[in-house]
Design a protein around this motif. Structure first.
Motif, PDB file in Angstrom:
ATOM      1  N   ALA A 165       0.830  -1.207   0.000  1.00  0.00           N
ATOM      2  CA  ALA A 165       0.000   0.000   0.000  1.00  0.00           C
ATOM      3  C   ALA A 165       0.865   1.258   0.000  1.00  0.00           C
ATOM      4  O   ALA A 165       0.603   2.211  -0.740  1.00  0.00           O
ATOM      5  CB  ALA A 165      -0.932  -0.004   1.219  1.00  0.00           C
ATOM      6  N   VAL A 166       1.914   1.258   0.816  1.00  0.00           N
ATOM      7  CA  VAL A 166       2.776   2.445   0.871  1.00  0.00           C
ATOM      8  C   VAL A 166       3.534   2.619  -0.438  1.00  0.00           C
ATOM      9  O   VAL A 166       3.717   3.740  -0.927  1.00  0.00           O
ATOM     10  CB  VAL A 166       3.752   2.355   2.078  1.00  0.00           C
ATOM     11  N   ILE A 216      -9.272   7.706 -11.191  1.00  0.00           N
ATOM     12  CA  ILE A 216      -8.731   6.459 -11.738  1.00  0.00           C
ATOM     13  C   ILE A 216      -9.864   5.525 -12.147  1.00  0.00           C
ATOM     14  O   ILE A 216      -9.781   4.827 -13.161  1.00  0.00           O
ATOM     15  CB  ILE A 216      -7.795   5.782 -10.711  1.00  0.00           C
ATOM     16  N   ALA A 244       2.425   1.904  -3.327  1.00  0.00           N
ATOM     17  CA  ALA A 244       1.483   2.495  -4.280  1.00  0.00           C
ATOM     18  C   ALA A 244       1.212   3.954  -3.943  1.00  0.00           C
ATOM     19  O   ALA A 244       1.194   4.817  -4.822  1.00  0.00           O
ATOM     20  CB  ALA A 244       0.183   1.697  -4.283  1.00  0.00           C
ATOM     21  N   LEU A 245       1.029   4.247  -2.646  1.00  0.00           N
ATOM     22  CA  LEU A 245       0.629   5.599  -2.242  1.00  0.00           C
ATOM     23  C   LEU A 245       1.766   6.603  -2.359  1.00  0.00           C
ATOM     24  O   LEU A 245       1.567   7.725  -2.811  1.00  0.00           O
ATOM     25  CB  LEU A 245       0.123   5.582  -0.800  1.00  0.00           C
ATOM     26  N   ILE A 246       2.952   6.248  -1.927  1.00  0.00           N
ATOM     27  CA  ILE A 246       4.056   7.220  -1.924  1.00  0.00           C
ATOM     28  C   ILE A 246       4.879   7.138  -3.193  1.00  0.00           C
ATOM     29  O   ILE A 246       5.330   8.145  -3.712  1.00  0.00           O
ATOM     30  CB  ILE A 246       5.012   7.009  -0.727  1.00  0.00           C
ATOM     31  N   PHE A 247       5.110   5.927  -3.692  1.00  0.00           N
ATOM     32  CA  PHE A 247       6.077   5.786  -4.779  1.00  0.00           C
ATOM     33  C   PHE A 247       5.425   5.450  -6.119  1.00  0.00           C
ATOM     34  O   PHE A 247       6.119   5.230  -7.100  1.00  0.00           O
ATOM     35  CB  PHE A 247       7.114   4.723  -4.418  1.00  0.00           C
ATOM     36  N   GLN A 248       4.090   5.382  -6.145  1.00  0.00           N
ATOM     37  CA  GLN A 248       3.356   5.030  -7.364  1.00  0.00           C
ATOM     38  C   GLN A 248       3.869   3.724  -7.956  1.00  0.00           C
ATOM     39  O   GLN A 248       3.842   3.520  -9.167  1.00  0.00           O
ATOM     40  CB  GLN A 248       3.440   6.155  -8.408  1.00  0.00           C
ATOM     41  N   LEU A 258      -9.204   8.383  -6.390  1.00  0.00           N
ATOM     42  CA  LEU A 258      -9.768   7.080  -6.741  1.00  0.00           C
ATOM     43  C   LEU A 258     -10.863   7.229  -7.796  1.00  0.00           C
ATOM     44  O   LEU A 258     -10.956   6.427  -8.731  1.00  0.00           O
ATOM     45  CB  LEU A 258     -10.318   6.384  -5.485  1.00  0.00           C
ATOM     46  N   MET A 276       5.158   2.426   9.745  1.00  0.00           N
ATOM     47  CA  MET A 276       6.008   2.126   8.600  1.00  0.00           C
ATOM     48  C   MET A 276       6.507   3.422   7.969  1.00  0.00           C
ATOM     49  O   MET A 276       7.688   3.564   7.658  1.00  0.00           O
ATOM     50  CB  MET A 276       5.233   1.307   7.579  1.00  0.00           C
ATOM     51  N   ILE A 323      -1.659   7.035 -13.157  1.00  0.00           N
ATOM     52  CA  ILE A 323      -0.439   7.274 -12.379  1.00  0.00           C
ATOM     53  C   ILE A 323      -0.236   8.761 -12.145  1.00  0.00           C
ATOM     54  O   ILE A 323       0.250   9.185 -11.092  1.00  0.00           O
ATOM     55  CB  ILE A 323       0.780   6.606 -13.045  1.00  0.00           C
ATOM     56  N   ALA A 368       0.234  12.121  -4.081  1.00  0.00           N
ATOM     57  CA  ALA A 368       1.427  11.951  -3.247  1.00  0.00           C
ATOM     58  C   ALA A 368       2.229  13.253  -3.145  1.00  0.00           C
ATOM     59  O   ALA A 368       2.832  13.540  -2.117  1.00  0.00           O
ATOM     60  CB  ALA A 368       2.301  10.834  -3.811  1.00  0.00           C
ATOM     61  N   ALA A 395      -2.183   9.545  -9.102  1.00  0.00           N
ATOM     62  CA  ALA A 395      -1.499   9.061  -7.900  1.00  0.00           C
ATOM     63  C   ALA A 395      -0.317   9.959  -7.548  1.00  0.00           C
ATOM     64  O   ALA A 395      -0.053  10.234  -6.371  1.00  0.00           O
ATOM     65  CB  ALA A 395      -1.031   7.629  -8.122  1.00  0.00           C
ATOM     66  N   LEU A 455      -3.544   2.122  -7.585  1.00  0.00           N
ATOM     67  CA  LEU A 455      -4.385   2.271  -6.398  1.00  0.00           C
ATOM     68  C   LEU A 455      -5.663   1.437  -6.519  1.00  0.00           C
ATOM     69  O   LEU A 455      -6.053   0.779  -5.562  1.00  0.00           O
ATOM     70  CB  LEU A 455      -4.742   3.751  -6.185  1.00  0.00           C
ATOM     71  N   ARG A 471       8.014  11.190 -13.595  1.00  0.00           N
ATOM     72  CA  ARG A 471       7.668  10.137 -12.627  1.00  0.00           C
ATOM     73  C   ARG A 471       6.623   9.177 -13.184  1.00  0.00           C
ATOM     74  O   ARG A 471       6.550   8.028 -12.786  1.00  0.00           O
ATOM     75  CB  ARG A 471       7.178  10.748 -11.321  1.00  0.00           C
TER      76      ARG A 471
END
Lengths: 335, 261, 242
Positions: free
Chosen positions: A106-107, B32, A109-113, B29, B159, B124, B131, B127, A117, B70
């Motif tokens: 999940a992280v 997407i 996907a959320l932070i680093f794409q 969401l 985390m 993307i 972010a 997303a 999602l 990116r």
């Protein structure tokens, strides 16, 4: 750091499916399966140790992420590195591993794409749920076969890590195939073929890690992982799930559907048969005329052969070299 | 050492940055989802989504080039979709002959292939925008407020906090190894199996450090009154502006979706 | 007289049977500032963990006259602010604000008061402008200050600090010294920084191999070269190497 990070994030043959590559029914189905598994995992984890383990699981999720950045050169500019589902499952038990790996995916996907999602459910299903169940079940089975002798830990760790990567890769290929994004008869052998090799790296790193932990803190390996419950049923679940995924692949592609007829018309099947990356050139099994049955048999026998060979190899190599590689001294503790 | 990926863009004060993270997460969401549901070959809808993404990028004051760079992260995966070029029935476009290979691409196949790539590229971008304009802690608060499973959100929060602390430790182990190997690079320093096991040793080492750190963290939590139940402050209230912007965005998305069907 | 901290023959052994504390007795009056010195492995951190019941061995620990037991841990932990050596262990929340709010929240205070206390505690350590920052992005000195704020927000009577100056550059260390000098709480500080001891603490306790081997006025102890030598310590008053 940035090059290492970039390497870890952009490494080829990652399993993180981006958005757009799965059809809506497929990613919704994957979400349903993933959520069911996570629901059970959350309940089991809370029942057994509750929120007492929150910092441990959180730090271990960060650990898996960091461990994925540690890589080693293989050849031709590629590098081997870890996905970590098997290591998490072996060290923490399958339920906690599902939560840890879900957080990691999940992280990412959320932070680093890294991975989409909406298709997150599928990535969780492959790397957190399927990989954890398969690896934990396999590890338990080999340990039982070894009768708690040390090689059981290492052979079990290797096979669990290898098989979890291969099965997760096949599951990924199946999802892509069911979505109509990839032709199953190409995606499955391609993904499985590449990950047959990647899985070896995963297995070796996992064995190295288990060796280090066994030498410095054996208590962490001998303890029964949290919430695992009776170890007896896990190997059934693990091997059963692995077989289901492995067998689903030839089954799914042996029923000629519209897509395949087109492929046949255009000589595509011919081309796919000659594809260089196809490890087993044909799923057909000699002496069996039914094509579906033959492919299942071939898959089954292939899995068993690999299983047996790795068991033998790892058993031999751990006997030859019991001493784990030391990368650094024991971590410092407070006085 | 600090690793900044998109962190440096978090400090902006644009309307996009200030939009409530719950609303932003749901809108991302929704964006997407619309991209995913748009049929293959509905080019006007794809164009609409691309313009919307560009509009948000500009409104957030983000460099469009950075977002595009990116967005390439998912590109290698395009390989997985390549087969639809050849397996979709329709008017043949061209035939590739490579020895025994005869691959015929069809027009519908090409449309499907391009549509998959476009969907992925649009998703993307959404997303990335989420972010880049939302600090991680805010995202965690949003997930909690949206009633994601508490335990999972708590794990994700820890985390996020220790991600780079452990990445730093991993880097130190990595450097220590490099410093001790006489020749650096592929082909040196023993067999692949040996190298893999040395890496495994570092992973094991990192695991022990992580377990010990989590024990110290647990003690630090106990010392500040933790009794097994995590308490958090209630999330911030939604502002009228959040509702207005959210509605505006949803309306635009609905219009674009209509273009596609 | 009621002591702020009172230890009576405290003994503790780790799981593997290795003794860490071998009968420690110690009395610290309210408002007193005491340094705890000794070589690595002497048991300093273990001793600090006994003050709020995270570790419990044999013997008695009393805080402000109350014996530490399972029933009053909540109260005890609000009275004893324990600051750990590595601020990355102490600062476990995503942002500075959430970290400082953690203690008051888990004391069960209402949200309005939690917010008030966070603002107050951050102001105490001069970090009020950093509330929304991500802990990972702070410098080591800033982390140490926020770590102290996380316990100040609980308004403790006693502060127990583990190596507060470790890993700080000279300027950050100076700043921290000034902060510690200003705080009115009873203090027990484990440290290797002998100059810190000489500057800030009138009384010093020397711990070695789990036992108190000396306890007295700092000025007196720090000139006893035989004592320092015997327990692997160094005088802050630099003398040339022999």
């Amino acid at each position: 750091m940035i090059p290492i990070l970039a390497d870890a994030l952009l490494a080829p043959a990652r399993m993180h499916i981006p958005d757009g590559f799965l059809s809506t029914p497929v990613y919704l189905a994957a979400w349903v399966l993933a959520l069911i598994a996570l629901g059970v995992a959350l309940r089991r984890t809370q029942e057994t140790l509750g929120e007492r383990q929150v910092p441990l699981m959180g730090v271990l999720a960060a650990f898996i992420f960091a461990a994925q950045m540690l890589n080693f050169p293989v050849a031709g500019g590629t590098s081997g590195h870890l996905i970590g589902s098997a290591l998490a499952a072996i060290l923490m038990g399958p339920w906690a591993a599902m939560l840890i790996m879900t957080s990691v995916v999940a992280v990412q996907a959320l932070i680093f794409q890294d991975g989409g999602l909406l298709v997150l459910g599928a990535n969780i299903l492959n790397m957190a749920v399927i990989a954890a169940i398969v690896s934990y079940g396999t590890y338990q089975l080999v340990r039982r076969l070894a009768g708690d002798r040390p090689w059981g830990t290492f052979a079990g760790g290797f096979i669990a890590a290898w098989l979890s990567v291969v099965v997760a890769a096949i599951a990924t290929a199946l999802e892509l195939g069911f979505s109509g994004t990839s032709a199953l008869e190409v995606a499955v052998p391609a993904m499985a073929g590449v990950h047959l090799l990647i899985g070896i790296g995963e297995g070796l790193i996992t064995v190295g890690a288990l060796g280090f932990i066994r030498a410095t803190r054996p208590d962490l390996l001998s303890a029964e992982p949290m919430g695992a419950g009776t170890g007896g049923r896990w190997w059934v679940a693990g091997l059963g799930l692995a077989l289901l995924v492995v067998l689903l692949a030839p089954l799914a592609s042996s029923f000629p559907d519209g897509l395949e007829r087109v492929a046949e018309d255009y000589g595509f099947i011919e081309a796919a048969r000659n594809a260089p990356y196809r490890i087993i050139p044909d799923y057909l099994f000699p002496g069996v005329s039914n094509e579906a049955l033959a492919t299942i048999l071939a898959g089954l026998v292939g899995t068993l052969i690999v299983f047996a060979v790795t068991l033998g190899v790892v058993r031999g190599s751990t006997r030859a070299d019991r001493r784990p590689p030391t990368a650094d001294g024991r971590p410092q503790t407070a006085d | 050492m600090h690793i900044h990926l998109l962190d440096q863009y978090h400090t902006g004060r644009s309307p996009v940055h200030r939009l409530d993270a719950r609303v932003k997460l749901l809108l991302t969401l929704a964006f997407i989802l619309v991209a995913s549901l748009t049929p293959a070959g509905a080019w006007p809808a794809y164009l609409g989504l691309a313009l919307l993404a560009l509009g948000v990028t500009l409104a957030a004051g983000l460099p469009p080039l950075l977002v595009q760079r990116r967005a390439l992260v998912a590109l290698p995966f395009a390989l997985a979709a390549l087969t639809v070029l050849f397996t979709t029935e329709g008017r043949p476009l061209f035939t590739l002959s490579l020895g025994a290979w005869h691959l015929t691409a069809s027009e519908p196949g090409l449309i499907r292939f391009l549509s998959i790539l476009l969907k992925s590229w649009l998703a993307i971008q959404a997303a990335i925008l989420l972010a880049a304009t939302t600090p991680f802690p805010t995202l965690v608060v949003a997930m909690r407020a949206l009633h994601f499973p508490r335990l999972l959100v708590a794990i994700i929060a820890f985390m996020g906090r220790y991600l780079f602390v452990l990445a730093d430790e991993a880097l130190r182990l990595h450097r220590a190894r490099e410093a001790r190997s006489a020749v650096i690079g592929p082909g040196s320093g023993g067999s692949i199996a040996w190298r893999a096991r040395v890496t495994g040793g570092m992973v094991g080492n990192l695991f022990l450090r992580s377990v010990e750190r989590s024990e110290r963290i647990y003690n630090a939590m106990l010392a500040r009154g933790y009794r097994g139940e995590l308490r958090t402050l209630s999330p911030p209230r939604l502002r009228p502006a959040d509702g207005v912007l959210g509605l505006l965005f949803v309306t635009l998305l609905a219009l674009i979706a209509l273009l596609g069907w | 007289m009621e002591y702020a901290i009172e230890l009576e023959n405290v003994r503790f052994a780790y799981h593997d049977g290795r003794p860490a504390l071998r009968g420690v007795s110690l009395r610290i009056a309210p408002g007193e500032k005491v340094a705890l010195v000794g070589p690595n492995g002497a048991g300093k951190s273990t001793l600090l963990l006994h003050l709020n019941g995270i570790l419990a061995g044999q013997g008695r620990v009393r805080i402000l006259g109350q014996e530490v037991n399972g029933a009053n841990l909540g109260w005890i932990r609000a009275q004893v602010g324990l600051v750990f050596q590595d601020p990355d262990d102490q600062l476990f929340s995503p942002t500075v604000f959430e970290d400082v709010a953690f203690g008051p929240l888990h004391m069960g205070l209402p949200e309005a008061e939690v917010r008030e206390r966070v603002a107050w505690a951050l102001a105490q350590v001069g970090m009020d402008a950093f509330a929304d920052r991500i802990s990972h992005h702070l410098s080591q000195g800033e982390k140490k200050r926020v770590a102290i704020a996380t316990v100040l927000a609980m308004k403790p009577e006693v502060l127990a600090l583990d190596e507060p100056t470790a890993g700080l550059d000279p300027r950050a260390r100076r700043g921290l010294l000034r902060l510690l000098a200003r705080l009115p709480q009873t203090m027990l500080v484990a440290t290797h920084d002998m100059r810190l001891v000489a500057e800030l603490f009138p009384r010093t306790v020397v711990l070695d191999a789990g036992q108190v081997v000396a306890d007295g006025p700092t000025g007196h102890l720090l000139t006893d070269e035989a004592l320092l030598e015997a327990h692997g310590l160094e005088s802050p008053y630099l003398s040339p190497l022999p």
